[in-house]
Design a protein around this motif. Structure first.
Motif, PDB file in Angstrom:
ATOM      1  N   ARG A  33      76.798  53.585  90.477  1.00  0.00           N
ATOM      2  CA  ARG A  33      75.722  53.319  89.514  1.00  0.00           C
ATOM      3  C   ARG A  33      74.985  54.597  89.124  1.00  0.00           C
ATOM      4  O   ARG A  33      74.552  54.741  87.967  1.00  0.00           O
ATOM      5  CB  ARG A  33      74.747  52.282  90.083  1.00  0.00           C
ATOM      6  N   PHE A  34      74.823  55.521  90.061  1.00  0.00           N
ATOM      7  CA  PHE A  34      74.202  56.798  89.691  1.00  0.00           C
ATOM      8  C   PHE A  34      75.089  57.573  88.723  1.00  0.00           C
ATOM      9  O   PHE A  34      74.582  58.258  87.822  1.00  0.00           O
ATOM     10  CB  PHE A  34      73.909  57.631  90.942  1.00  0.00           C
TER      11      PHE A  34
ATOM     12  N   SER B 104      69.528  64.252  94.554  1.00  0.00           N
ATOM     13  CA  SER B 104      69.580  65.690  94.280  1.00  0.00           C
ATOM     14  C   SER B 104      70.753  66.030  93.372  1.00  0.00           C
ATOM     15  O   SER B 104      70.612  66.797  92.404  1.00  0.00           O
ATOM     16  CB  SER B 104      69.681  66.481  95.587  1.00  0.00           C
ATOM     17  N   HIS B 105      71.918  65.488  93.672  1.00  0.00           N
ATOM     18  CA  HIS B 105      73.096  65.736  92.833  1.00  0.00           C
ATOM     19  C   HIS B 105      72.894  65.181  91.432  1.00  0.00           C
ATOM     20  O   HIS B 105      73.298  65.810  90.441  1.00  0.00           O
ATOM     21  CB  HIS B 105      74.344  65.129  93.477  1.00  0.00           C
TER      22      HIS B 105
ATOM     23  N   PHE C 208      67.022  49.137  90.603  1.00  0.00           N
ATOM     24  CA  PHE C 208      68.351  49.746  90.646  1.00  0.00           C
ATOM     25  C   PHE C 208      69.314  48.859  91.433  1.00  0.00           C
ATOM     26  O   PHE C 208      70.498  48.757  91.111  1.00  0.00           O
ATOM     27  CB  PHE C 208      68.242  51.128  91.306  1.00  0.00           C
ATOM     28  N   VAL C 209      68.818  48.187  92.466  1.00  0.00           N
ATOM     29  CA  VAL C 209      69.671  47.384  93.343  1.00  0.00           C
ATOM     30  C   VAL C 209      70.118  46.086  92.681  1.00  0.00           C
ATOM     31  O   VAL C 209      71.195  45.581  92.948  1.00  0.00           O
ATOM     32  CB  VAL C 209      68.952  47.091  94.678  1.00  0.00           C
ATOM     33  N   GLY C 210      69.297  45.546  91.778  1.00  0.00           N
ATOM     34  CA  GLY C 210      69.630  44.287  91.136  1.00  0.00           C
ATOM     35  C   GLY C 210      69.326  43.085  92.011  1.00  0.00           C
ATOM     36  O   GLY C 210      68.679  43.185  93.058  1.00  0.00           O
TER      37      GLY C 210
ATOM     38  N   GLN D  10      71.452  49.435  81.634  1.00  0.00           N
ATOM     39  CA  GLN D  10      71.964  48.428  82.561  1.00  0.00           C
ATOM     40  C   GLN D  10      73.116  49.010  83.362  1.00  0.00           C
ATOM     41  O   GLN D  10      74.008  49.660  82.813  1.00  0.00           O
ATOM     42  CB  GLN D  10      72.416  47.171  81.818  1.00  0.00           C
ATOM     43  N   LEU D  11      73.135  48.739  84.658  1.00  0.00           N
ATOM     44  CA  LEU D  11      74.074  49.399  85.562  1.00  0.00           C
ATOM     45  C   LEU D  11      75.072  48.451  86.212  1.00  0.00           C
ATOM     46  O   LEU D  11      75.966  48.895  86.928  1.00  0.00           O
ATOM     47  CB  LEU D  11      73.295  50.152  86.645  1.00  0.00           C
TER      48      LEU D  11
END
Length: 284
Positions: free
Chosen positions: A53-54, A110-111, A246-248, A282-283
């Motif tokens: 997702r990221f 960080s990435h 983010f988790v949904g 949306q992820l």
């Protein structure tokens, strides 16, 4: 922890666009709950899915950067970065040790910021206190030792990882529930939201406590989306902006019929007009 921190090499920077000083943009990331593993009716989550997702968030944010001509971006994480050990049910959901999860999510964020900085200058803000990231030592109650929070470690870890990247400025204001973010001439306050006692009076109550004008309040915690005008300011409405998670949705959300899709939001602010646009990413 110190031995695990590795400063990231700078990416291949792309030329920056000409800055539009009349507009500002904020990307909100709320309630990552990294380390949770579950399968609900319309959602599945694991550390591997979190990473995917990221990657999707990165690609879609880059697309919006090109579309909107963004040269500077404020990125805000709104707490509950880890699933944590809030209660026994959280321990059962965790894929690995909580201390390992703290290191892992720090690296992932960080990435993400490092890669995003190829295209924009970034100001990164992180909320220092939330409920799932509390350690709750020695049988303490909720927020009784609110400073004992893993968000403090995550924020400092990210700061160290990106120390060599001049395109990322990390703001570390981790000693209170709220952080102040200037945006397009307005005063925005960001917090997790677990200490709010009602949305409709939130800005008024905070203005009374801090003795200052607050134009926008940005919160997570509710695992859903809401944009609501609470009062009228001089040039625009004062709004509370509740960000999606983010988790949904998870099995508990399914049980009370209040699930929502995994998502982040990019907000646009314009001088005088205030909050002028929102873009849902949306992820799942």
């Amino acid at each position: 922890m110190a031995e695990a921190i590795q400063m990231l090499p700078n990416p291949d920077f792309k030329p920056l666009r000409v800055e539009n000083k009349s507009k500002g943009y904020v990307l909100s990331i709320a309630d990552i709950h990294y380390n949770a593993v579950f399968k609900s009716v319309n959602n599945e989550y694991s550390p591997e899915i979190c990473i995917e997702r990221f990657q999707k968030l990165l690609s879609q944010t880059i697309a919006l950067i090109h579309r909107l001509g963004i040269s500077k971006l404020k990125v805000v994480t709104l707490g509950d970065d880890i699933q944590g050990i809030l209660r026994l049910t959280d321990v059962k959901l965790n894929d690995s040790a909580v201390v390992k999860a703290v290191v892992d999510i720090s690296k992932i964020i960080s990435h993400f910021l490092n890669e995003l900085s190829k295209y924009v200058e970034i100001e990164y803000y992180c909320v220092g206190r939330s409920n799932h990231s509390q350690t709750r030592p020695i049988g303490t109650r909720a927020s009784e030792l609110c400073a004992e929070d893993f968000e403090y470690i995550i924020g400092n870890y990210i700061n160290e990882c990106l120390a060599n990247n001049d395109r990322v400025e990390v703001h570390l204001d981790l000693e209170s529930d709220c952080i102040h973010i200037p945006i397009a001439g307005f005063n925005m306050v960001a917090m997790h939201g677990h200490t709010l006692r009602g949305i409709d009076s939130a800005i008024q109550n905070m203005e009374s406590i801090y003795n200052e004008d607050i134009d926008f309040l940005l919160v997570g915690h509710y695992h859903g989306m809401l944009e609501k005008s609470l009062s009228e300011g001089i040039t625009c409405d004062k709004e509370i902006l509740v960000c999606p998670s983010f988790v949904g949705s998870d099995p508990y959300a399914d049980s009370i019929f209040k699930g929502s899709k995994s998502a982040c939001k990019l907000f646009e602010f314009t001088e005088r007009e205030g909050h002028t646009a929102s873009f849902k990413i949306q992820l799942n």
